[in-house]
Write a protein that holds these residues in place. Structure first.
Motif, PDB file in Angstrom:
ATOM      1  N   HIS A  48       7.218  28.859   5.633  1.00 39.55           N
ATOM      2  CA  HIS A  48       7.893  27.741   6.303  1.00 39.55           C
ATOM      3  C   HIS A  48       9.349  27.761   5.854  1.00 39.55           C
ATOM      4  CE1 HIS A  48       3.616  26.059   6.474  1.00 39.55           C
ATOM      5  NE2 HIS A  48       3.960  26.390   7.700  1.00 39.55           N
ATOM      6  N   GLU A  96      11.151  25.439   3.285  1.00 34.98           N
ATOM      7  CA  GLU A  96      10.567  25.298   1.939  1.00 34.98           C
ATOM      8  C   GLU A  96      11.311  26.258   1.016  1.00 34.98           C
ATOM      9  OE1 GLU A  96       6.328  23.986   3.955  1.00 34.98           O
ATOM     10  OE2 GLU A  96       6.348  25.710   2.616  1.00 34.98           O
ATOM     11  N   HIS A 127       4.652  28.001  -1.201  1.00 37.01           N
ATOM     12  CA  HIS A 127       5.149  26.924  -0.343  1.00 37.01           C
ATOM     13  C   HIS A 127       5.792  25.822  -1.191  1.00 37.01           C
ATOM     14  CE1 HIS A 127       3.080  27.914   3.583  1.00 37.01           C
ATOM     15  NE2 HIS A 127       2.552  28.795   2.754  1.00 37.01           N
ATOM     16  N   ALA A 128       6.342  24.828  -0.486  1.00 36.80           N
ATOM     17  CA  ALA A 128       6.874  23.609  -1.082  1.00 36.80           C
ATOM     18  C   ALA A 128       6.658  22.507  -0.053  1.00 36.80           C
ATOM     19  CB  ALA A 128       8.359  23.774  -1.403  1.00 36.80           C
TER      20      ALA A 128
HETATM   21 ZN    ZN Z   1       4.494  25.280   3.817  1.00 37.36          ZN
END
Ligand code: ZN
Length: 354
Positions: free
Chosen positions: A76, A79, A163-164
């Motif tokens: 993403h 992120e 991710h974040a």
């Molecule tokens: Zn993500």
């Protein structure tokens, strides 16, 4: 004697290579790394039925044999803490000290990163972490997934999709342990990886599909193929928060030490909080979101998570906690579309230690 507590994964990783062992050079997509060196370049995703893109990646080829670990950032694009962390990891890992091979995807979803979008590609409107294993003839997100599956995941022994909280998500750090139930060895090794990464909060996720041809998520694609994998969450709101960047760096280095790829002590989280079940709460309508909690809040069943209003300020819905638990993330920006997440609540697992 320390190693005895660490299980089969560590025992395998702890077997030293023959003193004279030297591994061969590695070429991926025309980029070649000699033993004891690093090389960076792009996995090209040519234009087809829509625009193409490219995926920046690095091979760090250790001088001696060992496991292959893939670290993936930017699935993403907003992120960003993992993306910055992987630049540091690339510089910090000494190829001369490394055993095995580190494969770094710096930004899996460059259209989303450069387009500053959340969730979806600005080209095809798809979520990269919902289209795995992808397709060579699909839209650009599907072609990215296909390139990563065939060039990176197929080569890896272990994988972390980093991710974040997305650009709209205020998130407290945690890790998803994929307890898939297909292969106890893979599930067990992934559990050890989660502890090695250093998570204080670990979600026990038993909800992922077992369908190899529609594996949906990056982590799940690796895990189904017998490669223990994590999804980690460290960072929030699209910010390059230095503490979160450092958490990602340290997680990666801890995991590499645990896998025997870097020298140093193997350390695991002693007493993490195990969480299950979890629920992503979604919005019943489009409108303006007013959160009532912050990341990390402990809530009781029925506690107000936030209020959705129409564009004039009239209340449309109240979102409440479905059970006692902790707010893992909450959307902290006002724009809200019907069906999108407003937050996620996770309960303390029973029994407390799986
Ligand atoms: Zn993500």
């Amino acid at each position: 004697m320390h190693i005895l507590r660490l299980g089969a994964l560590a025992l395998l990783a702890a077997v030293p290579p023959p003193a004279a062992a030297q591994q061969s050079r590695l070429t991926i997509a025309g980029i070649t790394a000699e033993p004891g060196s690093r090389a960076s370049g792009f996995l090209e995703v040519p234009a087809a039925r829509d625009s193409g893109t490219r995926i920046p990646f690095t091979i760090i080829r250790g001088a001696s044999p060992g496991p292959t670990l893939a670290l993936i950032g930017g699935t993403h694009g907003s992120e960003v803490a993992p993306i910055l962390a992987l630049q540091e990891v690339r510089a910090m890992v000494d190829p001369g000290q490394l055993r095995g091979t580190l494969l770094i995807i710096h930004v899996a979803n460059l259209p989303s990163f450069l387009g500053r979008t959340i969730y979806y590609s600005p080209i095809d409107g798809k979520n990269l972490n919902r289209v795995y294993p992808g397709s060579a003839s699909g839209t650009v997100s599907e072609r990215i997934a296909h390139r990563i599956t065939t060039e990176i995941i197929e080569r890896a022994d272990y994988l972390v999709d980093m991710h974040a909280g997305d650009g709209n998500e205020s998130l407290r750090p945690y890790t998803y342990w994929n307890k898939l139930g297909l292969d106890p060895r893979v599930d067990s090794a992934a559990r050890e990886m989660a502890l090695a990464w250093g998570s204080e909060h670990i979600i026990i996720d038993t909800t992922r599909t077992r369908d190899r041809e529609r594996s949906v998520y990056t982590q799940n694609t690796a895990h189904i193929r017998g490669k223990p994998a994590l999804t980690t969450e460290n960072g929030y709101l699209g910010l390059p928060d230095p503490v979160m960047v450092e958490r990602n760096v340290q997680g990666a280095l801890r995991l590499m030490r645990f896998l025997g790829m870097l020298p140093g002590e193997r350390v695991k989280s002693e007493a993490p909080v195990w969480l299950a079940p979890y629920e992503v709460l979604t919005s019943p309508a489009s409108g303006v979101w007013h959160p009532a909690v912050e990341r990390g809040y402990t809530v009781s069943r029925g506690a107000l998570i936030g209020v959705l209003t129409d564009f004039f300020g009239e209340k449309l819905a109240e979102i409440r906690a479905p059970f006692d638990g902790e707010v893992m993330y909450v959307v902290a920006t006002p724009a809200m579309n019907q069906g999108e997440p407003v937050g996620m609540v996770a309960a303390r697992a029973v029994p407390a230690r799986p």
